[in-house]
Write an enzyme that holds these catalytic residues in place. Structure first.
Site, PDB file in Angstrom:
ATOM      1  N   GLU A 305       0.838  -1.209   0.000  1.00 14.25           N
ATOM      2  CA  GLU A 305       0.000   0.000   0.000  1.00 14.25           C
ATOM      3  C   GLU A 305       0.873   1.260   0.000  1.00 14.25           C
ATOM      4  OE1 GLU A 305      -2.794  -0.749  -0.865  1.00 14.25           O
ATOM      5  OE2 GLU A 305      -2.936  -2.804  -0.100  1.00 14.25           O
ATOM      6  N   HIS A 308       2.058   1.982  -3.474  1.00 14.97           N
ATOM      7  CA  HIS A 308       1.006   2.543  -4.334  1.00 14.97           C
ATOM      8  C   HIS A 308       1.081   4.065  -4.385  1.00 14.97           C
ATOM      9  CE1 HIS A 308      -1.607  -0.361  -6.095  1.00 14.97           C
ATOM     10  NE2 HIS A 308      -1.916  -0.966  -4.976  1.00 14.97           N
ATOM     11  N   GLU A 327      -1.766  -2.405 -10.153  1.00 15.25           N
ATOM     12  CA  GLU A 327      -1.453  -3.435  -9.154  1.00 15.25           C
ATOM     13  C   GLU A 327      -0.128  -4.151  -9.435  1.00 15.25           C
ATOM     14  OE1 GLU A 327      -2.710  -3.535  -6.364  1.00 15.25           O
ATOM     15  OE2 GLU A 327      -4.602  -2.487  -6.614  1.00 15.25           O
TER      16      GLU A 327
HETATM   17  N1  BES Z   1      -6.177  -1.427  -4.143  1.00 14.65           N
HETATM   18  C1  BES Z   1      -6.156  -2.678  -3.471  1.00 14.65           C
HETATM   19  C2  BES Z   1      -7.337  -2.831  -2.554  1.00 14.65           C
HETATM   20  C3  BES Z   1      -8.614  -3.239  -3.230  1.00 14.65           C
HETATM   21  C4  BES Z   1      -8.853  -4.567  -3.476  1.00 14.65           C
HETATM   22  C5  BES Z   1      -9.564  -2.326  -3.586  1.00 14.65           C
HETATM   23  C6  BES Z   1     -10.049  -4.940  -4.088  1.00 14.65           C
HETATM   24  C7  BES Z   1     -10.741  -2.697  -4.190  1.00 14.65           C
HETATM   25  C8  BES Z   1     -11.001  -4.016  -4.442  1.00 14.65           C
HETATM   26  C9  BES Z   1      -4.895  -2.828  -2.624  1.00 14.65           C
HETATM   27  O1  BES Z   1      -3.821  -2.093  -3.069  1.00 14.65           O
HETATM   28  C10 BES Z   1      -4.480  -4.269  -2.676  1.00 14.65           C
HETATM   29  O2  BES Z   1      -4.148  -4.721  -3.719  1.00 14.65           O
HETATM   30  N2  BES Z   1      -4.488  -4.957  -1.540  1.00 14.65           N
HETATM   31  C11 BES Z   1      -4.192  -6.368  -1.436  1.00 14.65           C
HETATM   32  C12 BES Z   1      -2.899  -6.619  -0.725  1.00 14.65           C
HETATM   33  C13 BES Z   1      -1.684  -6.839  -1.569  1.00 14.65           C
HETATM   34  C14 BES Z   1      -0.495  -7.221  -0.744  1.00 14.65           C
HETATM   35  C15 BES Z   1      -1.842  -7.687  -2.781  1.00 14.65           C
HETATM   36  C16 BES Z   1      -5.291  -6.968  -0.605  1.00 14.65           C
HETATM   37  O3  BES Z   1      -6.056  -6.222  -0.001  1.00 14.65           O
HETATM   38  O4  BES Z   1      -5.394  -8.189  -0.557  1.00 14.65           O
HETATM   39 ZN    ZN Z   2      -2.650  -2.854  -4.689  1.00 12.44          ZN
END
Ligand code: BES
Ligand code: ZN
Length: 863
Positions: A305, A308, A327
């Site tokens: 995060e 990002h 992502e």
């Molecule tokens: N932007 C995403 C969060 C998100 C996920 C928003 C689904 C809307 C819908 C965040 O940056 C993310 O990717 N989080 C991952 C963790 C990461 C280590 C892959 C998560 O929440 O699992």
């Molecule tokens: Zn992400």
């Protein structure tokens, strides 16, 4: 069936942009009043007339004012409400104007955990990808960036802390016990990064000095009783900031960074500019409550995060088809960081294991899609392993092909061109080509084509001519929506090893495939070598080469590439297990036994690597290899047989390692200790098959940290014995007060292969600590069961139970229901009688008249 497909090719720029948006949130007992005052201006690049199309969903409108004049939907002919109640059209508008819109929303009744909701009394938001439109009418699309100001008005006693993005401009007391805070952005942002938080929160504070000597204040907010569980998260954040500077020269661009931890959250965490919102499960960490795996994951999410902030809070996506763009880089960056912090080969093994176990499975399932899809119905369904992990693998391939400085060169050019813009995959590819002066257009195939490519390799040796030839043929199944498939660009890292185990001198260690079929010749080769192919898993493909068991054991002993040594071991055991399942002949192959032993007793191998090598492939991985007519029970039996034979054979060796590692009782969270615990607990699992349950029970009692106690707990939960009940009760009594830790108690029971597991899960789903509105609980009980317990999940009663839960959840939180149903559609290759039972349940779900779009899209694909 219903359909509302959105196509990439239909993308149009917005006819208007927003110069600024001033929001006021009045948080009242039963509802929240949202006032949105936005200044619009015509986009000169739009070919459309002066029509504004505002997104909205399920809103109670109080009033709309155009340039301070109230307009109403019924009276004014220039305003129409059309298209499925999702877009508000305003026609014949001037080139610039102001719109004030007041809406009434109900966060307390919102169980979807998107837009504004209340989790354990805490008001918080989740706007990505399309939550914002549930609060107000807006151009809720990532390519519309604007400067936000947010005024929050609330009762001071109930909500003393009022947070939103970026700078706090002022806060003031009002009459009637109310107060307000006004936050304002210094820069533009898209609506999906909007955030708001309010409640009685406490925080820990620290600071970070950037390389340009800027002081950044760091705060982690949580409810007061959890405040002492956030130190590790804070330390991780600082490590991330430092690494981003050292490696990429990326300095944090603001002077405050805040994280809020909340209990009810659909995913892990969200990167809202300067106000990250986190699931408490990925913030809280103490040795008593978090396993090593938890620590590593927490650290990873914090880094992810944080990264990002640059990728892509500043450079963002043009539309949601480009989701991977924001992502992948972040996933790639967080995995590079982990590798730097821990160990490159361990990290690679873990990542590849994850990819092959889950992403390959998804790519072979009805949900298979390209990393940049060309159509979707609900974008929320596309936060997938393909979008995250496969694209990160694609980036790794650039790195393999372009070598060292590519990334810096690309990144510099990319930011020079696109800072503060909303971009596409093509922009990314162009920058990559231009920065490296190379035609990389064939990479486009990876963005647009779904399914895991298969590369069949054959070899030929001419002793007479001393020529060794490798022939590569690539293929990839064509899906309904694709006309044909173009060949992928695939880097194959490799080496040739001669019969004495020495590496043969070669000019290059990488072959780049670009055609359907290619031959590569190697001259002056004296004896037939053994090829070590796809070193470090240099491409996300299925590579088939007809290795004999002798060659596998040769590579296990001689390959200098650590990853490939591991992979030889994995492939060897997978093939063995597939043979057992297919032939029902239970026997332990001698070559395998010897290779296994050579790894087990080798003191020069470091422990994490050893643990990975001796861990057998999962049941689902074996199922994927078997490919059709899958019988999960047989796979379970075969795996159990192999483990039992190995411990019969090597009890002494296992006990020796275990006893040695058991002596290390000091608890530290550093790589070395984590690896020791990992190997120790893998050994304990083997031992449990021979000498259960006393050893495991003792391990539980003796443990001084969650890694060891949880390991013992999960091993015991798979064994029918009195110790099992004792340990489960003990764990429950210790941790029932803590909602995060008790999830472990739910999940170990859900993943147990014991016969009564389904009944137990049914009972647990009525337990007083279980709460179906909390995604962590749903994940612990239902997702663990359907993902990690193939043998019990694949029973007609289980299908029916999970289908019931999908339907129940669909009314509460459709996004979470959709993730659960994805675990059902993965099993299309089952034996036909089982698949038929599963299909009937999927059909039942799809026939539900009020089913959400998001669940429907997934189920439809599977039928
Ligand atoms: N932007 C995403 C969060 C998100 C996920 C928003 C689904 C809307 C819908 C965040 O940056 C993310 O990717 N989080 C991952 C963790 C990461 C280590 C892959 C998560 O929440 O699992
Ligand atoms: Zn992400």
């Amino acid at each position: 069936m219903k359909n509302k497909t959105i196509y990439l090719k239909d993308y149009k720029v917005s006819s208007y942009f927003v110069e600024s948006i001033d929001l006021t949130y009045e948080l009242k007992k039963d509802y929240t009043l949202v006032t949105n005052e936005s200044k619009f201006y015509k986009n000169i690049n739009s070919k459309e007339d002066n029509i504004l199309k505002l997104n909205w969903n399920n809103l109670d409108i109080i009033g709309i004012f155009l340039d301070w004049k109230k307009i109403s939907i019924e009276i004014d002919s220039n305003i129409e409400l059309i298209e499925d109640n999702t877009i508000l059209f305003l026609n014949d508008l001037p080139d610039t104007f102001e719109l004030k819109i007041v809406t009434k929303i109900y966060p307390h009744k919102n169980t979807s955990l998107e837009w504004l909701y209340v989790s354990n009394w805490i008001y918080c938001t989740q706007c990505e990808p399309e939550g914002f439109r549930n609060m107000t009418y807006y151009l809720d699309r990532p390519d519309v960036l604007s400067v936000y100001s947010t005024k929050i008005i609330a009762d001071k006693q109930d909500n003393p802390v009022l947070l939103s993005n970026w700078n706090l401009i002022e806060s003031w007391d009002l009459e009637d016990g109310k107060h307000y805070a006004l936050w304002k952005d210094p820069f533009k942002k898209p609506s999906y990064l909007f955030a708001l938080v309010a409640w009685k929160l406490d925080y820990i504070e620290s600071s970070f000095t950037t390389f340009r000597w800027k002081e950044v204040t760091l705060r982690i907010f949580t409810e007061p009783h959890n405040i002492n569980r956030c130190d590790f998260a804070m330390a991780s954040l600082k490590r991330a900031m430092k690494w981003d500077e050292d490696r990429f020269w990326l300095e944090y661009d603001l002077d405050l960074f805040m994280i809020v931890a909340i209990d009810d959250f659909n995913s892990g965490a969200m990167e809202n500019k300067w106000l990250n919102i986190f699931n408490s499960a990925v913030v809280f960490a103490t040795p008593e409550t978090a396993t090593d795996k938890d620590y590593i994951y927490i650290e990873r999410v914090i880094w992810h995060e944080y990264f990002h902030n640059w990728t892509w809070d500043r450079v963002t996506c043009r539309d949601w088809f480009q989701l991977s763009l924001k992502e992948w880089l972040t996933v790639f960056r967080d995995s590079e960081f982990s590798a730097d912090m821990h160990s490159k080969s361990t990290k690679r093994i873990e990542d590849v294991r994850y990819l092959c176990n889950y992403q390959f499975r998804e790519d072979a399932s009805p949900m298979s899609h390209p990393i940049r899809p060309s159509f979707f119905e609900e974008i929320s369904n596309f936060y997938t392993l393909t979008v995250y992990e496969k694209w990160a693998e694609v980036v790794r391939m650039y790195q393999t092909i372009l070598w060292k400085s590519w990334f810096r060169k690309w990144m510099d050019l990319y930011f020079e061109r696109h800072d503060w813009q909303a971009v596409t995959t093509e922009d990314f590819l162009n920058a990559m080509q231009d920065a490296n002066n190379m035609n990389l257009s064939q990479f486009q195939t990876w963005y647009d084509q779904a399914w895991t490519p298969i590369v069949d390799v054959s070899s030929n040796f001419s002793a007479e001519k001393k020529i060794y030839t490798l022939t590569f043929k690539q293929s990839c199944p064509v899906r309904q929506w694709e006309k044909r498939k173009n060949p992928f660009i695939i880097p194959i890292k490799f080496w040739l090893i001669d019969s004495s185990g020495d590496e043969i001198k070669l000019e290059n260690d990488i072959i780049i495939l670009t055609k359907e079929e290619e031959k590569f010749e190697f001259n002056n080769i004296e004896n037939e070598p053994v090829p070590s192919l796809l070193r470090d898993f240099s491409a996300p493909i299925i590579l088939n080469y007809n290795y004999s068991f002798e060659k596998y054991s040769f590579l296990i002993e001689n390959d200098s590439n650590e990853f490939n040594r591991f992979n030889a071991m994995q492939n060897f055991s997978t093939e063995l297990l597939v043979n057992i399942v297919n032939s029902w002949v239970y026997e332990l192959n001698d070559l395998f036994k010897n290779s296994f032993k050579s790894i087990l007793i080798d003191d020069t191998i470091w422990n994490s690597f050893k643990a990975e090598c001796i861990t057998l492939p999962s049941e689902t991985l074996i199922a994927d290899k078997i490919w059709k007519n899958i019988n999960p029970q047989k796979i379970f039996e075969a795996r159990k047989y192999l483990i039992t034979s190995l411990i019969e054979e090597f009890e002494v060796e296992f006990l020796k390692i275990y006893d040695n590692l058991k002596k290390k009782i000091d608890y530290k969270i550093d790589s070395e200790d984590i690896w020791n615990r990992k190997l120790k607990n893998v050994c304990l699992e083997y031992i449990s098959f021979k000498n259960w349950p006393s050893n495991v029970y003792k391990a539980y009692l003796d443990s001084n940290n969650m890694t060891d106690s949880f390991s013992a707990l999960s091993i015991l939960s798979k064994i029918e014995c009195k110790e099992r009940d004792e340990v489960l009760d003990d764990f429950y009594n210790k941790w029932n007060f803590d909602p995060i830790t008790i999830d472990k108690w739910f999940s170990v029971q859900a993943t147990s292969p014991l016969e009564n597991t389904l009944d137990n899960i049914k009972k647990l789903s009525k337990h007083k600590l279980f709460d179906i509105t909390n995604p962590n609980k749903v994940r612990a009980l239902f997702n663990s069961f359907s993902m990690l317990n193939p043998v019990i999940f694949n029973k007609p009663e289980s299908y029916e139970f999970i289908a019931d839960k999908v339907l129940e959840l669909d009314k509460i939180n459709p996004a979470i229901a959709s993730r659960l149903v994805k675990n059902m559609i993965n099993w299309k290759k089952l034996e036909s009688n089982l698949w038929e039972k599963l299909r009937l349940q999927l059909l039942r779900i799809s026939n539900e008249p009020w089913l959400s779009w998001i669940v429907l899209e997934v189920v439809k694909k599977s039928l």
